[in-house]
Structures are given as structure tokens and as C-alpha cells.
Enzyme design. Structure first.
Site, PDB file in Angstrom:
ATOM      1  N   LYS A 122       0.865  -1.118   0.155  1.00 33.49           N
ATOM      2  CA  LYS A 122      -0.114   0.064  -0.086  1.00 33.49           C
ATOM      3  C   LYS A 122       0.727   1.191   0.016  1.00 33.49           C
ATOM      4  O   LYS A 122       0.446   2.312  -0.749  1.00 33.49           O
ATOM      5  CB  LYS A 122      -0.748  -0.059   1.195  1.00 33.49           C
ATOM      6  CG  LYS A 122      -2.049  -0.915   1.123  1.00 33.49           C
ATOM      7  CD  LYS A 122      -2.814  -1.226   2.163  1.00 33.49           C
ATOM      8  CE  LYS A 122      -3.870  -2.192   2.252  1.00 33.49           C
ATOM      9  NZ  LYS A 122      -4.582  -2.608   3.401  1.00 33.49           N
TER      10      LYS A 122
ATOM     11  N   GLN B 138      -4.902  -1.298   9.614  1.00 36.00           N
ATOM     12  CA  GLN B 138      -4.795  -2.451   9.262  1.00 36.00           C
ATOM     13  C   GLN B 138      -5.320  -3.796  10.061  1.00 36.00           C
ATOM     14  O   GLN B 138      -4.813  -3.489  11.168  1.00 36.00           O
ATOM     15  CB  GLN B 138      -3.189  -2.914   8.705  1.00 36.00           C
ATOM     16  CG  GLN B 138      -2.983  -4.396   7.978  1.00 36.00           C
ATOM     17  CD  GLN B 138      -3.562  -4.310   6.550  1.00 36.00           C
ATOM     18  OE1 GLN B 138      -3.833  -3.160   5.920  1.00 36.00           O
ATOM     19  NE2 GLN B 138      -3.922  -5.472   6.020  1.00 36.00           N
TER      20      GLN B 138
ATOM     21  N   ASP C  51     -11.187   3.195   4.210  1.00 33.92           N
ATOM     22  CA  ASP C  51     -11.529   1.774   4.100  1.00 33.92           C
ATOM     23  C   ASP C  51     -12.997   1.406   3.959  1.00 33.92           C
ATOM     24  O   ASP C  51     -13.460   0.276   3.916  1.00 33.92           O
ATOM     25  CB  ASP C  51     -10.863   1.146   5.208  1.00 33.92           C
ATOM     26  CG  ASP C  51      -9.528   0.069   4.817  1.00 33.92           C
ATOM     27  OD1 ASP C  51      -9.674  -0.536   3.724  1.00 33.92           O
ATOM     28  OD2 ASP C  51      -8.743  -0.074   5.564  1.00 33.92           O
TER      29      ASP C  51
HETATM   30  N1  GUN Z   1      -7.123  -6.660   6.334  1.00 34.39           N
HETATM   31  C1  GUN Z   1      -7.496  -7.510   5.324  1.00 34.39           C
HETATM   32  N2  GUN Z   1      -8.045  -6.756   4.431  1.00 34.39           N
HETATM   33  C2  GUN Z   1      -8.033  -5.552   4.673  1.00 34.39           C
HETATM   34  C3  GUN Z   1      -8.458  -4.265   3.996  1.00 34.39           C
HETATM   35  O1  GUN Z   1      -8.830  -4.223   3.194  1.00 34.39           O
HETATM   36  N3  GUN Z   1      -8.112  -3.240   4.628  1.00 34.39           N
HETATM   37  C4  GUN Z   1      -7.457  -3.297   6.251  1.00 34.39           C
HETATM   38  N4  GUN Z   1      -7.262  -2.244   6.652  1.00 34.39           N
HETATM   39  N5  GUN Z   1      -7.213  -4.413   6.657  1.00 34.39           N
HETATM   40  C5  GUN Z   1      -7.274  -5.464   6.080  1.00 34.39           C
END
Ligand code: GUN
Length: 279
Positions: free
Chosen positions: A51, A95, A118
């Protein structure tokens, strides 16, 4: 059978985002993303690295706030509140998963909904259910972009979503309903998964079980979207679909890797750009 090329589509979107970022920068706005990363789960670290790299490539300001496994819930909440106040940060991402002693819902509720790139805050998930403008979770949003790109019309289609998580299955179901599909959501307590998938026009699976969807479970001409990412003992990445045997029956199918995965990151960039435009 046509392969839906998520890598190519994601690349296109990233390049469009970069063009928009260049324009915003001329107006003195640099989109900013802050990531909160708790603990030392290797998969989470790998995702956050990808990311951050994607943010740099499109010209975002990005920071990662790392915290140890032992961090208190209060400390995480304080950190997010600071990010809410920081005018250089447009998007905040925590996350997941968080360590067991942390109440994930309490953390997500602290994020300013206007910075919730998100789309996990209940304000945004509620708006999504009501078909109102909102930040939409990146993975299901990426799947919808794929349908759009490949001119796959969802109205009246029978779609089975396998997996009912807050991150993927539930928002996916809302997006499909909003697009006039007939939606079935299955989960670990579903009595007979095949009874549902075998009649579906579209099967979307994201549960993290390699080979869950086998050739006998999908009908001829079905569209199969694989959101699963599993690392096998030999180090190879694979999805939740037995690709070699299922794909010949499909009209469209996504590969793993190179399918939905790259779209998730592209959508995170898109959501952060949208947040920056609302500054
Ligand atoms: N953990 C697994 N997928 C995601 C996601 O799309 N965003 C976040 N923040 N954590 C995750």
C-alpha cells in the site's frame, strides 16, 4: 472463457489517479494516507508495504504508524484522534486484524468518517446499505469495477457471495443489491454450499480456503470471482477456486494472483484521492 485481468485494470486506474494527483498538486493539495499497523503479523506487514509503495508511485504523502502487539486500545484511539485532526491526512487506514485484546469495532468507530478510506466505519457501511454515497470497502469496490470494465450487467443476475465478513462479503452483497442483482450470502453455517453455487450466474468467493470451489459446484458459463489469497506450503499464492478445473466452465474468471488483489490497492488510492478532493 475470458480471464479478467485485474493487474492491467489496476494499472490503468493507478495511472488515472496519478494524473489527478498531479492536478491537485498544482492547487497545493497533496493527498495523504496514514496507516496504523499493530503487531508483527507478516501478512499485514506485506500488505502495508504494498500500500505504501502504491501511494509513493502516485505521489501521495503517506505515513505508517507502527505499534507493538502489546499496545493499549487507548493508545491506538489517541493516535487515530491525532490523525483525524491532521490537515495533511485525508485517509486513515487501520490494518486488520488487530490483536485479540483490542476491540476492533471501537477502533474503527473513532476514525473520522470523512477520512475512512477503507469504508469500515458504521456510518459508511450504513450509508452503503441505504445506497447513499459513501466510502466503500476497497476489495468489493474493486470487484464492481471489474464488472463495469468487462460490461457485465448485474441486473436480475443470481449472485452467490461465499463469505459474510464485514470487510468483503457484507459490503459486496450491498453493492450487488444496489445494482439490482438477486443476492445469496453463504457462510460457515450454510448447510449445503453447492446447492447455492451450482445455480448461480455469478459466484464470488473470499474465505481463505484453497480449492473450496470445485468444478462440480459451478454451472457452465458462470462468472467466478476469486477474492481468496492463500499461500501454499510451496510458497505459491492461490485463491479459493480450483482454477485449473473450474476456469474452463466459466464465461469470465479472475486469476490469483493478478485478479482482485491488485484492484484492492487501486481502490484504496481512488478512495484516498476522493477524500483529498473533499478537503
Ligand atoms: N485486512 C485484510 N484486508 C484488509 C483491508 O482491506 N483493509 C484493512 N485495513 N485491513 C485488511
Amino acid at each position: 472463457m475470458q480471464i479478467i485481468d485485474g493487474s492491467a485494470l489496476a494499472k490503468e486506474i493507478r495511472s488515472e489517479v496519478k494524473t489527478e494527483v498531479d492536478k491537485l498538486k498544482e492547487q497545493g493539495v497533496v493527498p495523504g494516507l496514514a496507516v496504523v499497523l499493530v503487531g508483527d503479523d507478516p501478512a499485514s506487514h506485506a500488505y502495508v508495504k504494498m500500500k505504501s509503495k502504491a501511494c509513493k508511485e502516485v505521489g501521495f504523502y503517506s505515513i505508517v504508524h507502527e505499534m507493538p502487539d502489546s499496545v493499549s486500545q487507548e493508545r491506538i484511539i489517541e493516535t487515530i484522534k491525532m490523525m483525524n485532526q491532521n490537515p495533511n491526512i485525508d485517509g486513515i487506514l487501520v490494518q486488520l486484524p488487530l490483536p485479540g485484546h483490542i476491540e476492533t469495532e471501537k477502533i474503527l468507530e473513532v476514525i473520522d468518517p470523512k477520512k475512512d478510506v477503507d469504508g469500515f466505519h458504521p456510518y459508511n457501511s450504513g450509508r452503503l446499505v441505504n445506497n447513499l454515497d459513501s466510502f466503500v470497502p476497497c476489495t468489493p469496490l474493486g470487484v464492481m469495477k471489474m464488472f463495469d470494465k468487462y460490461n457485465i450487467d448485474l441486473r436480475g443476475k443470481d449472485v452467490v457471495v461465499v463469505g459474510a465478513s464485514n470487510i468483503v462479503g457484507k459490503p459486496m452483497a450491498s453493492l450487488l443489491l444496489n445494482a439490482d442483482a438477486t443476492v445469496t450470502v453463504t457462510h460457515i453455517y450454510t448447510k449445503d454450499l453447492k446447492a447455492h453455487t451450482q445455480n448461480a450466474d455469478i459466484v464470488i468467493v473470499g474465505v481463505g480456503k484453497p480449492g473450496l470451489i470445485t468444478e462440480d459446484m459451478v454451472k457452465e458459463g458462470a462468472i467466478v470471482i476469486d477474492i481468496g489469497i492463500n499461500r501454499l506450503e510451496n510458497g505459491k499464492l492461490t485463491g479459493d477456486v480450483a482454477f485449473d478445473t473450474v476456469s474452463p466452465k466459466c464465461s469470465y474468471v479472475t486469476p490469483v494472483p493478478g485478479g482482485v488483489g491488485p484492484m484492492t490497492i487501486a481502490m484504496l488510492l481512488q478512495n484516498t484521492l476522493d477524500a483529498a478532493k473533499m478537503r
